[in-house]
Scaffold this motif. Structure first.
Motif, PDB file in Angstrom:
ATOM      1  N   GLU A  38       0.966  -1.064   0.097  1.00  0.00           N
ATOM      2  CA  GLU A  38       0.028  -0.100   0.114  1.00  0.00           C
ATOM      3  C   GLU A  38       0.787   1.198   0.141  1.00  0.00           C
ATOM      4  O   GLU A  38       0.673   2.331  -0.667  1.00  0.00           O
ATOM      5  CB  GLU A  38      -0.977  -0.139   1.181  1.00  0.00           C
ATOM      6  N   ALA A  39       2.010   1.278   0.821  1.00  0.00           N
ATOM      7  CA  ALA A  39       2.925   2.344   0.954  1.00  0.00           C
ATOM      8  C   ALA A  39       3.689   2.558  -0.339  1.00  0.00           C
ATOM      9  O   ALA A  39       3.741   3.742  -0.858  1.00  0.00           O
ATOM     10  CB  ALA A  39       3.704   2.332   2.099  1.00  0.00           C
ATOM     11  N   LEU A  40       3.923   1.357  -1.070  1.00  0.00           N
ATOM     12  CA  LEU A  40       5.002   1.606  -1.976  1.00  0.00           C
ATOM     13  C   LEU A  40       4.064   1.967  -3.473  1.00  0.00           C
ATOM     14  O   LEU A  40       4.514   2.816  -3.997  1.00  0.00           O
ATOM     15  CB  LEU A  40       5.532   0.198  -2.637  1.00  0.00           C
ATOM     16  N   ARG A  41       2.873   1.517  -3.331  1.00  0.00           N
ATOM     17  CA  ARG A  41       1.887   1.785  -4.608  1.00  0.00           C
ATOM     18  C   ARG A  41       1.623   3.172  -4.590  1.00  0.00           C
ATOM     19  O   ARG A  41       1.711   3.797  -5.674  1.00  0.00           O
ATOM     20  CB  ARG A  41       0.827   0.797  -4.665  1.00  0.00           C
ATOM     21  N   ALA A  42       1.393   3.841  -3.706  1.00  0.00           N
ATOM     22  CA  ALA A  42       0.911   5.096  -3.413  1.00  0.00           C
ATOM     23  C   ALA A  42       2.068   6.008  -3.836  1.00  0.00           C
ATOM     24  O   ALA A  42       1.840   6.979  -4.684  1.00  0.00           O
ATOM     25  CB  ALA A  42       0.251   5.503  -2.090  1.00  0.00           C
ATOM     26  N   PHE A  43       3.089   5.903  -3.384  1.00  0.00           N
ATOM     27  CA  PHE A  43       4.427   6.739  -3.585  1.00  0.00           C
ATOM     28  C   PHE A  43       4.765   6.516  -4.957  1.00  0.00           C
ATOM     29  O   PHE A  43       4.915   7.607  -5.745  1.00  0.00           O
ATOM     30  CB  PHE A  43       5.566   6.034  -2.701  1.00  0.00           C
ATOM     31  N   LEU A  44       4.761   5.293  -5.680  1.00  0.00           N
ATOM     32  CA  LEU A  44       5.307   5.103  -6.837  1.00  0.00           C
ATOM     33  C   LEU A  44       4.205   5.564  -7.932  1.00  0.00           C
ATOM     34  O   LEU A  44       4.522   5.548  -9.339  1.00  0.00           O
ATOM     35  CB  LEU A  44       5.623   3.541  -7.267  1.00  0.00           C
ATOM     36  N   ALA A  45       2.948   5.753  -7.687  1.00  0.00           N
ATOM     37  CA  ALA A  45       1.928   6.287  -8.355  1.00  0.00           C
ATOM     38  C   ALA A  45       1.993   7.671  -8.442  1.00  0.00           C
ATOM     39  O   ALA A  45       1.223   8.200  -9.438  1.00  0.00           O
ATOM     40  CB  ALA A  45       0.568   5.720  -8.045  1.00  0.00           C
ATOM     41  N   ARG A  46       2.777   8.331  -7.873  1.00  0.00           N
ATOM     42  CA  ARG A  46       2.586   9.997  -7.773  1.00  0.00           C
ATOM     43  C   ARG A  46       3.198  10.271  -8.977  1.00  0.00           C
ATOM     44  O   ARG A  46       4.267  10.034  -9.337  1.00  0.00           O
ATOM     45  CB  ARG A  46       3.255  10.562  -6.369  1.00  0.00           C
ATOM     46  N   PRO A  47       2.594  11.511  -9.646  1.00  0.00           N
ATOM     47  CA  PRO A  47       3.504  12.285 -10.740  1.00  0.00           C
ATOM     48  C   PRO A  47       4.518  12.662 -10.149  1.00  0.00           C
ATOM     49  O   PRO A  47       4.985  13.549  -9.046  1.00  0.00           O
ATOM     50  CB  PRO A  47       2.257  13.298 -11.177  1.00  0.00           C
ATOM     51  N   VAL A  48       5.508  12.924 -11.157  1.00  0.00           N
ATOM     52  CA  VAL A  48       6.809  13.702 -10.814  1.00  0.00           C
ATOM     53  C   VAL A  48       7.122  14.630 -12.082  1.00  0.00           C
ATOM     54  O   VAL A  48       6.389  14.428 -13.220  1.00  0.00           O
ATOM     55  CB  VAL A  48       7.980  12.776 -10.798  1.00  0.00           C
ATOM     56  N   HIS A  49       7.579  15.786 -11.684  1.00  0.00           N
ATOM     57  CA  HIS A  49       8.094  16.859 -12.569  1.00  0.00           C
ATOM     58  C   HIS A  49       9.056  16.077 -13.735  1.00  0.00           C
ATOM     59  O   HIS A  49       9.709  15.490 -13.509  1.00  0.00           O
ATOM     60  CB  HIS A  49       8.684  17.817 -12.176  1.00  0.00           C
ATOM     61  N   GLU A  50       8.794  16.544 -14.972  1.00  0.00           N
ATOM     62  CA  GLU A  50       9.621  16.233 -16.040  1.00  0.00           C
ATOM     63  C   GLU A  50      10.739  17.049 -16.120  1.00  0.00           C
ATOM     64  O   GLU A  50      10.398  18.369 -15.865  1.00  0.00           O
ATOM     65  CB  GLU A  50       8.571  16.075 -17.285  1.00  0.00           C
ATOM     66  N   GLY A  51      11.678  16.572 -16.207  1.00  0.00           N
ATOM     67  CA  GLY A  51      13.048  17.295 -16.380  1.00  0.00           C
ATOM     68  C   GLY A  51      13.496  17.867 -14.953  1.00  0.00           C
ATOM     69  O   GLY A  51      12.993  17.305 -14.141  1.00  0.00           O
ATOM     70  N   LEU A  52      14.376  18.636 -15.110  1.00  0.00           N
ATOM     71  CA  LEU A  52      15.056  19.100 -13.565  1.00  0.00           C
ATOM     72  C   LEU A  52      14.938  20.677 -13.523  1.00  0.00           C
ATOM     73  O   LEU A  52      15.008  21.273 -14.410  1.00  0.00           O
ATOM     74  CB  LEU A  52      16.410  18.856 -13.524  1.00  0.00           C
TER      75      LEU A  52
END
Length: 297
Positions: free
Chosen positions: A273-287
């Protein structure tokens, strides 16, 4: 097992479990083959786990240069695996001692890491000590195995060499599992066959990473970081994991109730549950323009 060549020509192997977007997983030990992480696959949702055998362990070749066992040198093997997999960015997980390697990879190659997960990580690279180790051991003092395991742990930590420590590891192992049952016993017993003494001995030998520099670099990392610890794990303890997570601008700590050093064995669904929630979050493209690779040796 699939194979690829490291930058220095050492042949490295990896396992793939499941289907879907990959999560690259680096095993700890140090010096333990990636087979002990196979059960983690069921905790990452509709994804595959790509589990590396670090050089000199499992199906991977031993290097010609023993200095390349050092954890800061193993960073290059993660990069070689990323290139081999033809991935622009990876979700990266390091377990136990490999928390050091995964962290250094994210600091050297921030543009290549979408999300970073550190499971029961060593904090040596950032110079955070485990101040409540004895208190964590005392939490298990009511267990029937406590006296024998405590004696074995003292013999293990007092061993002069990796080879000398091996007979004590299995007897001390109950401290690192939330439940000391048949599954835990089998998992602990397998370490004898999965451990490479040269890889284990070389992991921290002659390291050049400065903890102050690493902490300063961690404070600039914009990659989301999840630090997972087990409530009953003596190394690292939840308090240690919380200190590590606090170093990152986007770091968070998750403490799995009733778990030890291998939380996927203690309660796979809670970890999932913890991993799936974290890994499903969107991240910013690029830096962001102010984030660049850090030279940490």
């Amino acid at each position: 097992m699939p194979e690829f060549a490291a930058a220095d020509g050492t042949g490295l192997a990896y396992q793939v479990h499941g289907d879907g977007p990959p999560l690259v997983v680096v095993p700890g030990g140090p010096g333990r083959a990636g087979a002990y992480l196979a059960g983690l696959a069921g905790a990452v949702g509709r994804r595959s786990t790509v589990i590396l055998d670090n050089r000199g362990t499992g199906a991977s070749q031993a290097p010609a240069d023993p200095d390349s066992y050092r954890f800061e040198r193993l960073v290059d093997d993660i990069e070689a695996l990323r290139v081999h997999l033809k991935l622009e960015r990876i979700d990266l997980m390091g377990h136990s001692s490999a928390g050091n390697t995964a962290l250094l990879y994210a600091l050297r190659h921030p543009e290549r890491v979408a999300r970073l997960v550190l499971v029961c990580p060593s904090t040596r690279a950032v110079g955070i000590g485990v101040e409540d180790f004895e208190e964590a051991l005392a939490l298990r003092s009511h267990e029937e195995w406590y006296a024998g395991a405590r004696s074995a742990l003292e013999a293990w930590t007092g061993s002069a060499t990796i080879e000398e420590s091996v007979p004590h590891r299995e007897r001390a192992a109950p401290f690192f599992y939330g439940r000391w049952d048949e599954a835990a016993e089998a998992h602990a017993r397998a370490e004898t066959h999965e451990l490479s003494p040269p890889a284990a001995a070389g992991f921290y030998a002659g390291i050049t990473v400065d903890p102050d520099d690493t902490r300063a670099a961690a404070a600039t990392l914009t990659t989301p970081v999840l630090v997972v610890t087990g409530e009953l794990d003596p190394f690292p303890t939840p308090a240690t994991g919380a200190k590590l997570a606090a170093l990152f601008p986007h770091g968070e700590s998750f403490v799995q109730p009733g778990a030890g050093h291998y939380p996927w064995l203690d309660d796979k669904e809670t970890l999932a549950e913890a991993l799936r929630a974290f890994l499903a979050r969107p991240v910013h493209e690029g830096l962001p323009s102010d984030q660049s690779a850090i030279d940490l040796g």
